[in-house]
Write an enzyme that holds these catalytic residues in place. Structure first.
Site, PDB file in Angstrom:
ATOM      1  N   ARG A 198      19.259  72.925  76.124  1.00 43.08           N
ATOM      2  CA  ARG A 198      20.439  73.735  75.827  1.00 43.08           C
ATOM      3  C   ARG A 198      21.580  72.829  75.393  1.00 43.08           C
ATOM      4  O   ARG A 198      21.724  71.699  75.916  1.00 43.08           O
ATOM      5  CB  ARG A 198      20.883  74.513  77.073  1.00 43.08           C
ATOM      6  CG  ARG A 198      19.995  75.677  77.440  1.00 43.08           C
ATOM      7  CD  ARG A 198      20.100  76.818  76.420  1.00 43.08           C
ATOM      8  NE  ARG A 198      19.293  77.958  76.798  1.00 43.08           N
ATOM      9  CZ  ARG A 198      18.089  78.243  76.308  1.00 43.08           C
ATOM     10  NH1 ARG A 198      17.539  77.462  75.408  1.00 43.08           N
ATOM     11  NH2 ARG A 198      17.439  79.331  76.694  1.00 43.08           N
ATOM     12  N   HIS A 207      17.594  75.330  66.552  1.00 38.08           N
ATOM     13  CA  HIS A 207      17.011  75.991  67.745  1.00 38.08           C
ATOM     14  C   HIS A 207      15.638  76.594  67.423  1.00 38.08           C
ATOM     15  O   HIS A 207      15.391  77.781  67.647  1.00 38.08           O
ATOM     16  CB  HIS A 207      17.981  77.066  68.290  1.00 38.08           C
ATOM     17  CG  HIS A 207      17.732  77.378  69.746  1.00 38.08           C
ATOM     18  ND1 HIS A 207      18.736  77.699  70.619  1.00 38.08           N
ATOM     19  CD2 HIS A 207      16.596  77.400  70.477  1.00 38.08           C
ATOM     20  CE1 HIS A 207      18.234  77.921  71.822  1.00 38.08           C
ATOM     21  NE2 HIS A 207      16.927  77.741  71.756  1.00 38.08           N
TER      22      HIS A 207
END
Ligand code: GLV
Length: 310
Positions: A225, A273
Site C-alpha cells: 500500500r 496498482h
C-alpha cells in the site's frame, strides 16, 4: 437477499453487477446507488467504499473486499463494527503477485535499469552481478502473499529473509519477527519487498530510519500500500545514492497525480496498482463461491480479522 456492489467507478460497478448476476442466479444483485430498500441488503461487495455507504445497511451479514487488503474498507469512519469482512485472495491473485515480485526482484538483481541505459548509449557494458545465493532479498509481511513470495524467491536461489509481526517458519527462508528482529532483518538486505498489510502499526514503515538500516545500493519494491511509504524519505534516499532503485505499484493517492515526482524519477519504476490485479471473471467466481459458503455456514475461510486489520 440483496447484494449491493460499489466500486469507485460507476462503469466498473455496472460491469460487476452484471457479472455477479450471472454467477449468482436467484440472488438480487444491484449497484449500491440503486438500492431502494437498505434493510434488505445482506451483503456489500466493495472496493474503497464511500464513508457511510455501508452503515445504511442495518441487516448486513458480511462485507466483501474486491481484493486481498481490507484497509480500504476499514478506512470508512462509519463502518459498522462486528460485520465480518471477506477478503478476495485465491490462487489467481497470489500467482499474479508472485509473477510481479519475481520479475522486479530479478530486474533489480540483474541491474536491468543500468543495462537498458547502456543499450540506449550503444555501450557494450557487461554488468556482472552476484549470483542469487549471494544476494539477500527480504520480504516484509508473511501472510499468504508474502509467504508465497518468500518461498518462490528462495526457490529461485536468493538468500531469502522474511519479517513479520509474530514469528513464522517458512522452509528455505530466514525469518525475523517484531520490532526487535527488524534491524537484523534489514542488515545486508540488498532487495526489500514490502507485502505488509496496512495497519496503524505499519503505516509509514518504509521511512528514512528503515532505509538507513539497509546496505548502500539496496533496492525497494512496494507492492502493498502507498501508506507504507514516506514518499519524501524515499526520494531523499534515492537522491543521496544510498538506495539504488525502487519499484512502486501503490501510492498514497491513486491514480498517482501527474505532477508527482515519482513519475519522472530516473531511479523509480511506477506501475499502476497492477501487481496482483485480479482477472475480474476469476475474482467474481471467487466472490460468488465465498458468498455461497458464507450464506450456507455463516462464515468462510477468507474472513479477515478486522481488529488486526488483515
Ligand atoms: C490489491 O491491492 C488487493 O488488496 O488485492
Amino acid at each position: 437477499m440483496t447484494v449491493a456492489i460499489y466500486l469507485p467507478s460507476q462503469d466498473n460497478t455496472d460491469w460487476w453487477v452484471k457479472l455477479m448476476q450471472g454467477l449468482l442466479p436467484g440472488w438480487d444483485i444491484v449497484s449500491m446507488d440503486a438500492v431502494t430498500d437498505p434493510a434488505a441488503v445482506h451483503y456489500a461487495v466493495v472496493w474503497r467504499p464511500r464513508t457511510g455507504d455501508i452503515a445504511r445497511f442495518s441487516n448486513l451479514k458480511a462485507i466483501v473486499s474486491v481484493g486481498a487488503g481490507i484497509d480500504h474498507v476499514l478506512a470508512d469512519a462509519e463502518l459498522p463494527l462486528g460485520v465480518p469482512i471477506i477478503r478476495t485472495v485465491g490462487q489467481d491473485l497470489t500467482q499474479r503477485m508472485l509473477e510481479y515480485v519475481t520479475l522486479h526482484v530479478l530486474r533489480h538483481h540483474r541491474d536491468m535499469p543500468r543495462q537498458l541505459q547502456a543499450q540506449a548509449e550503444r555501450d557494450w557494458h557487461s554488468i556482472v552481478v552476484p549470483v542469487a545465493p549471494n544476494r539477500v532479498v527480504g520480504v516484509m509481511g508473511l501472510g499468504n502473499l508474502g509467504a508465497a513470495a518468500a518461498r518462490i524467491l528462495s526457490q529461485v536461489g536468493f538468500a531469502t529473509r522474511g519479517w513479520s509481526k509474530s514469528p513464522k517458519a517458512i522452509e528455505g527462508v530466514d525469518t525475523f519477527a517484531g520490532e526487535e528482529g527488524l534491524a537484523q532483518f534489514l542488515d545486508g538486505c540488498g532487495i526489500l519487498v514490502n507485502l505488509l498489510p496496512l495497519t496503524s502499526a505499519t503505516k509509514g514503515i518504509l521511512n528514512a530510519d528503515l532505509f538507513s538500516k539497509l546496505p548502500a545500493g539496496a533496492c525497494v519494491i512496494n507492492c502493498a500500500r502507498g501508506g507504507h511509504l514516506v514518499d519524501d524519505d524515499l526520494l531523499e534516499a534515492l537522491d543521496s545514492g544510498h538506495l539504488k532503485q525502487a519499484t512502486l505499484d501503490v501510492f498514497h493517492q491513486e491514480p498517482l497525480p501527474s505532477a508527482h515526482p515519482f513519475w519522472t524519477h530516473p531511479a523509480i519504476t511506477v506501475t499502476p496498482h497492477i501487481a496482483s490485479r485480479i482477472d475480474a471473471e476469476t475474482g467474481g467466481r471467487l466472490i460468488a463461491e465465498n458468498l455461497k459458503i458464507f450464506r450456507a455456514t455463516g462464515t468462510c475461510p477468507d474472513v479477515a480479522d478486522a481488529v488486526r486489520g488483515y
